[in-house]
Design an enzyme around this catalytic site. Structure first.
Site, mmCIF file in Angstrom:
data_model
loop_
_atom_site.group_PDB
_atom_site.id
_atom_site.type_symbol
_atom_site.label_atom_id
_atom_site.label_comp_id
_atom_site.label_asym_id
_atom_site.label_seq_id
_atom_site.Cartn_x
_atom_site.Cartn_y
_atom_site.Cartn_z
ATOM 1 N N HIS A 174 1.300 3.957 1.956
ATOM 2 C CA HIS A 174 1.819 4.731 3.084
ATOM 3 C C HIS A 174 3.347 4.856 3.033
ATOM 4 C CE1 HIS A 174 -2.010 4.104 5.719
ATOM 5 N NE2 HIS A 174 -2.098 5.159 4.951
ATOM 6 N N ASP A 196 -0.308 -3.855 6.290
ATOM 7 C CA ASP A 196 -0.976 -3.346 7.499
ATOM 8 C C ASP A 196 -2.437 -3.788 7.556
ATOM 9 O OD1 ASP A 196 1.383 -2.082 8.113
ATOM 10 O OD2 ASP A 196 0.634 -0.045 7.795
ATOM 11 N N ASP A 252 5.677 4.610 5.166
ATOM 12 C CA ASP A 252 6.504 3.565 5.800
ATOM 13 C C ASP A 252 6.411 2.237 5.045
ATOM 14 O OD1 ASP A 252 3.802 3.458 6.851
ATOM 15 O OD2 ASP A 252 4.515 1.988 8.313
ATOM 16 N N HIS A 253 5.826 2.282 3.834
ATOM 17 C CA HIS A 253 5.746 1.086 2.978
ATOM 18 C C HIS A 253 6.249 1.350 1.555
ATOM 19 C CE1 HIS A 253 3.494 -1.266 5.992
ATOM 20 N NE2 HIS A 253 3.206 -0.042 6.404
ATOM 21 N N HIS A 268 4.406 -4.655 10.998
ATOM 22 C CA HIS A 268 4.784 -3.933 12.222
ATOM 23 C C HIS A 268 4.879 -4.873 13.413
ATOM 24 C CE1 HIS A 268 4.262 0.282 10.798
ATOM 25 N NE2 HIS A 268 3.390 -0.265 9.969
ATOM 26 N N HIS A 270 0.846 -1.205 0.000
ATOM 27 C CA HIS A 270 0.000 0.000 0.000
ATOM 28 C C HIS A 270 0.872 1.241 0.000
ATOM 29 C CE1 HIS A 270 0.667 -0.542 4.332
ATOM 30 N NE2 HIS A 270 0.084 0.605 4.613
ATOM 31 N N HIS A 308 -7.647 -0.629 5.425
ATOM 32 C CA HIS A 308 -6.614 0.257 5.981
ATOM 33 C C HIS A 308 -6.378 1.397 4.989
ATOM 34 C CE1 HIS A 308 -2.955 1.410 8.099
ATOM 35 N NE2 HIS A 308 -2.254 1.248 7.000
HETATM 36 FE FE FE Z 1 2.564 0.749 8.205
HETATM 37 ZN ZN ZN Z 2 -0.120 1.643 6.575
#
Ligand code: FE
Ligand code: ZN
Length: 256
Positions: free
Chosen positions: A59, A134, A61-62, A172, A57, A115
């Site tokens: 985001h 996530d 942090d991805h 995570h 996805h 998400h």
């Molecule tokens: Fe994340």
């Molecule tokens: Zn995420």
């Protein structure tokens, strides 16, 4: 049968990075790109060359390391068709039911919105591993930033339908706080109580709690258990439908 090696390592404050290596062809994918430094270090340590990025996805942090890694490795970026405009550098768009082949290893793609609206998961059936970003966490699930409880429940149900011995790589390390919440909504689940103790012990030794398995999550993760009578009773929704119970459980976690 082709062999798939998986290397997992910490990134940022609580993310995991994953390298997936098809040993027959030496094709190597980074599942998401949480942080360039640790991904580069992991490639060096393993002696692998990055050929692909497989995003779950959009985001940061991805997908935040996508462009820097692509520039260095000229790798191919695979990501969700439904969110193509938000995946930096995307080359190959995939969606529900597609099969992406890394070297000789086949990954089935699932659309798992909730998400984010374009979130996908990758399932390597031969290796019995799933990368779920996530969407599903050990004892938890992702926050509903861009989707409804109905969508997320449908997405989680797809993952729950995978074989029990599927190893689940979530993105995570949230398991300890997830366990503490889970105990508040399903206090009489003996398997959960036992697992929560194991998690506290593992975390106190600094050990990762990822990967988990589908079977373990089905037995202990409240977000996969909206038909549990213990859970329904605790949150005052006895006899209600799974989406309603799931939605209330998710809401309580948001305020935990
Ligand atoms: Fe994340
Ligand atoms: Zn995420």
């Amino acid at each position: 049968m082709t062999k798939l090696d998986i290397h997992m390592f910490p990134c940022l404050s609580d993310n995991y990075g994953f390298l997936v290596h098809d040993s027959a062809t030496r094709a190597t994918a980074s599942i998401d790109t949480p942080e360039v430094g640790p991904i580069e270090a992991a490639l060096k340590q393993k002696g692998w060359r990055l050929t692909h990025i497989m995003n779950t996805h959009h985001h940061f942090d991805h997908a935040g390391g996508n462009l820097e890694l692509k520039k260095k490795w000229q790798c191919t970026i695979v990501g969700p068709r439904a969110d193509a405009d938000r995946i930096p550098g995307i080359d190959v768009q995939v969606g529900d039911g597609d099969v992406f082949t890394l070297g000789e290893s086949k990954a089935k793609v699932f659309d798992v919105p909730g998400h984010t609206r374009g979130h996908i998961a990758y399932y390597f059936a031969d290796a019995k591993v799933a990368f779920v970003g996530d969407t599903l966490f050990a004892l938890g699930c992702g926050r509903l930033f861009e989707g409804t409880p109905q969508q997320m429940w449908t997405s989680l149900s797809k993952l729950a339908a995978l074989p029990d011995d599927t190893r689940v790589y979530c993105a995570h390390e949230y398991t300890q706080s997830n366990a503490r919440f889970a105990l508040t909504v399903e206090p009489d689940n003996a398997a959960l109580v036992r697992r929560a103790e194991e998690i506290e012990a593992a975390r106190s030794r600094g050990e990762a709690t990822v990967p988990t398995t589908i079977g373990l999550e089905k037995a202990t993760n409240p977000f996969l258990r909206p038909t549990s009578r213990d859970l329904m009773r605790t949150i005052g929704l006895e006899g209600r439908d799974p989406v309603t119970v799931f939605a209330e459980t998710r809401k309580r976690k948001d305020h935990f």
